[in-house]
Scaffold this motif. Structure first.
Motif, PDB file in Angstrom:
ATOM      1  N   THR A  59      38.893  22.075  20.376  1.00 45.73           N
ATOM      2  CA  THR A  59      38.645  22.808  21.618  1.00 45.73           C
ATOM      3  C   THR A  59      37.743  22.023  22.557  1.00 45.73           C
ATOM      4  N   SER A  60      36.748  21.345  22.007  1.00 45.39           N
ATOM      5  CA  SER A  60      35.829  20.562  22.855  1.00 45.39           C
ATOM      6  C   SER A  60      36.588  19.437  23.565  1.00 45.39           C
ATOM      7  N   ILE A 103      31.296  15.887  23.671  1.00 44.03           N
ATOM      8  CA  ILE A 103      31.273  17.347  23.802  1.00 44.03           C
ATOM      9  C   ILE A 103      31.429  17.922  22.394  1.00 44.03           C
ATOM     10  N   SER A 104      30.512  18.789  22.012  1.00 49.47           N
ATOM     11  CA  SER A 104      30.598  19.397  20.684  1.00 49.47           C
ATOM     12  C   SER A 104      29.831  20.710  20.655  1.00 49.47           C
ATOM     13  N   GLN A 105      30.448  21.741  20.139  1.00 44.46           N
ATOM     14  CA  GLN A 105      29.735  23.000  19.969  1.00 44.46           C
ATOM     15  C   GLN A 105      28.648  22.828  18.931  1.00 44.46           C
ATOM     16  N   SER A 106      29.027  22.369  17.751  1.00 46.40           N
ATOM     17  CA  SER A 106      28.114  22.324  16.605  1.00 46.40           C
ATOM     18  C   SER A 106      27.139  21.158  16.675  1.00 46.40           C
ATOM     19  N   GLY A 107      27.585  20.070  17.289  1.00 44.05           N
ATOM     20  CA  GLY A 107      26.775  18.847  17.267  1.00 44.05           C
ATOM     21  C   GLY A 107      26.798  18.147  15.926  1.00 44.05           C
ATOM     22  N   THR A 109      30.091  17.559  14.213  1.00 46.02           N
ATOM     23  CA  THR A 109      31.453  17.127  13.894  1.00 46.02           C
ATOM     24  C   THR A 109      31.451  15.637  13.514  1.00 46.02           C
ATOM     25  N   VAL A 156      35.449  31.160  13.780  1.00 48.94           N
ATOM     26  CA  VAL A 156      35.901  29.762  13.677  1.00 48.94           C
ATOM     27  C   VAL A 156      36.618  29.354  14.963  1.00 48.94           C
ATOM     28  N   ALA A 157      37.373  30.282  15.530  1.00 46.04           N
ATOM     29  CA  ALA A 157      38.077  29.978  16.789  1.00 46.04           C
ATOM     30  C   ALA A 157      37.060  29.967  17.923  1.00 46.04           C
ATOM     31  N   SER A 158      36.959  28.843  18.555  1.00 48.66           N
ATOM     32  CA  SER A 158      35.953  28.668  19.592  1.00 48.66           C
ATOM     33  C   SER A 158      36.360  29.401  20.876  1.00 48.66           C
ATOM     34  N   GLN A 165      31.144  25.069  27.859  1.00 51.64           N
ATOM     35  CA  GLN A 165      31.337  23.611  28.003  1.00 51.64           C
ATOM     36  C   GLN A 165      31.944  23.304  29.368  1.00 51.64           C
ATOM     37  N   LEU A 241      46.333  26.245  20.819  1.00 55.11           N
ATOM     38  CA  LEU A 241      45.477  26.034  19.644  1.00 55.11           C
ATOM     39  C   LEU A 241      44.946  27.369  19.119  1.00 55.11           C
ATOM     40  N   LYS A 242      44.512  28.240  20.037  1.00 53.06           N
ATOM     41  CA  LYS A 242      43.990  29.544  19.606  1.00 53.06           C
ATOM     42  C   LYS A 242      45.064  30.320  18.860  1.00 53.06           C
ATOM     43  N   GLU A 245      45.831  28.751  15.418  1.00 52.08           N
ATOM     44  CA  GLU A 245      44.656  28.782  14.548  1.00 52.08           C
ATOM     45  C   GLU A 245      44.443  30.147  13.899  1.00 52.08           C
ATOM     46  N   VAL A 361      33.382  20.776  11.214  1.00 51.81           N
ATOM     47  CA  VAL A 361      34.089  19.796  10.376  1.00 51.81           C
ATOM     48  C   VAL A 361      33.179  18.585  10.176  1.00 51.81           C
TER      49      VAL A 361
END
Ligand code: M6R
Length: 364
Positions: A59-60, A103-107, A109, A156-158, A165, A241-242, A245, A361
């Motif tokens: 997604t990012s 770009i990363s939600q979790s930072g 990956t 899990v689905a962003s 973002q 993707l959504k 997923e 991930v």
């Protein structure tokens, strides 16, 4: 906590107005993006930026694809967006004056982090991270950081991570544009669109009941095709993707202009085709792509800006509030999130924890 919501994903979809408002907080003043949000030497850095490399996953990555259009259109600066797992193994060539942007939600990956570590050994101007977790590895490894303020994302689905973002990347594209000579009217309009976005999100999410009804038409489907053009091509990719997923329906996204080059062969009465169409300079081209779908008996579901709905030959038209070039990709994403959510609930899947997937991930 989920509160009254049946799933975290639904809660997080509905948190997007607040998350976007939080991400904008203190970053715009007097109708201008505050450049110092990109660091103390931001003015010099933006002036020196001659190209941008965006690296992300999932997604990012889709957010980065939208940003590519914005950066080139608003700032006239060449931009490429690439999947981290490809970038890190392809011996990339770096031209002088290139800014590296992750770009990363979790930072956390693994591929994005490894790409960043690799980039630090190359002659980039700086490494800017757009990230949602302040104490994450990607934030620690980057020279500049612009935090999204989506709050914890459990599903899990962003969802809210993606829209925040987009907002952070729009701030960047406008700030860069300003330094590179973007005209005053377009700049002011972009900033205004960002300021109005939280309200527009609330308005758009009122479509929930309508989309829930629409979702019933997808429960027995095995495939779906998503179409968009321009910034709405990555929005279509994110919609696909959504859907795959969380509902496990096979979905593909295409730039609508590619239809004739292959995917049109798939279109028949069993193939739902979902088009996202804002009112932009590509709308007439998109409409003619959609006519090709209708002519082949495809079931067309159009999510369109109210200004373009007239004369659209689709079985189901969902009208979205009119939005400009910055706001539209955010607004068009919302009904696609809701659609996937309701389809997944109807199919009885584990919405918040889809099979085989992890929220972050951290292995290759
Ligand atoms: O934490 P990140 O933003 O780096 O994660 C990247 C992808 O793993 C993530 O966006 C994934 O594609 C989501 N599950 C999509 O909903």
């Amino acid at each position: 906590q989920r509160g009254d919501y049946a799933h975290y994903m639904l809660k997080e979809i509905h948190e997007q107005s607040q998350a976007v408002a939080d991400t904008l907080e203190g970053r715009i003043a007097g109708g201008k993006v505050l450049t110092q949000i990109f660091g103390v030497e931001a003015e010099q850095l933006l002036a020196a930026t001659q190209a941008v490399h965006i690296i992300a996953c999932g997604t990012s990555y889709h957010a980065g694809l939208v940003a590519r259009y914005w950066i080139e259109q608003l700032a006239g600066v060449p931009c490429t967006t690439e999947i981290a797992s490809e970038y890190r193994y392809r011996d990339p060539v770096v031209r002088e004056g290139t800014l590296f942007l992750t770009i990363s939600q979790s930072g956390e990956t693994a591929d994005t982090l490894a790409a960043l570590k690799l980039a630090k050994q190359m002659p980039y101007l700086a490494q800017l991270a757009v990230c949602n977790v302040p104490e994450s590895s990607i934030v620690r490894e980057s020279s500049l950081v612009l935090m999204t303020r989506a709050g914890p994302e459990i599903g899990v689905a962003s969802t809210k991570a993606f829209t925040t973002q987009l907002v952070a990347l729009a701030l960047f594209a406008l700030a860069l544009g300003r330094v590179k000579g973007l005209d005053d009217a377009r700049y002011a309009d972009g900033v205004r669109q960002l300021e109005q976005l939280p309200g527009l999100i609330v308005e758009t999410l009122k479509l929930d009941a309508e989309i829930k009804t629409l979702a019933e038409r997808f429960t027995d489907k095995h495939h779906a095709l998503f179409l968009g053009r321009g910034t709405h091509w990555p929005v279509a990719m994110e919609g696909a993707l959504k859907l795959k997923e969380i509902s496990y329906i096979h979905a593909e996204a295409y730039a609508a202009g590619e239809l004739k080059h292959g995917p049109l062969a798939l279109v028949d009465e069993d193939m739902p085709v979902i088009a996202v169409a804002p009112n932009d300079r590509l709308i007439d081209k998109l409409k003619s792509n959609l006519e090709e779908v209708r002519a082949r008996g495809g079931q067309l579901y159009a999510f369109v800006d109210e200004t373009v709905a007239h004369g659209l030959d689709a079985a189901h038209v969902v009208i979205l509030p009119a939005a400009g070039e910055i706001a539209a990709p955010v607004i068009s994403t919302l009904p696609l999130q809701l659609l996937s959510y309701h389809v997944a609930v109807l199919r009885g899947t584990d919405v918040d924890q889809p099979r085989n997937l992890a929220k972050s991930v951290t292995v290759e």
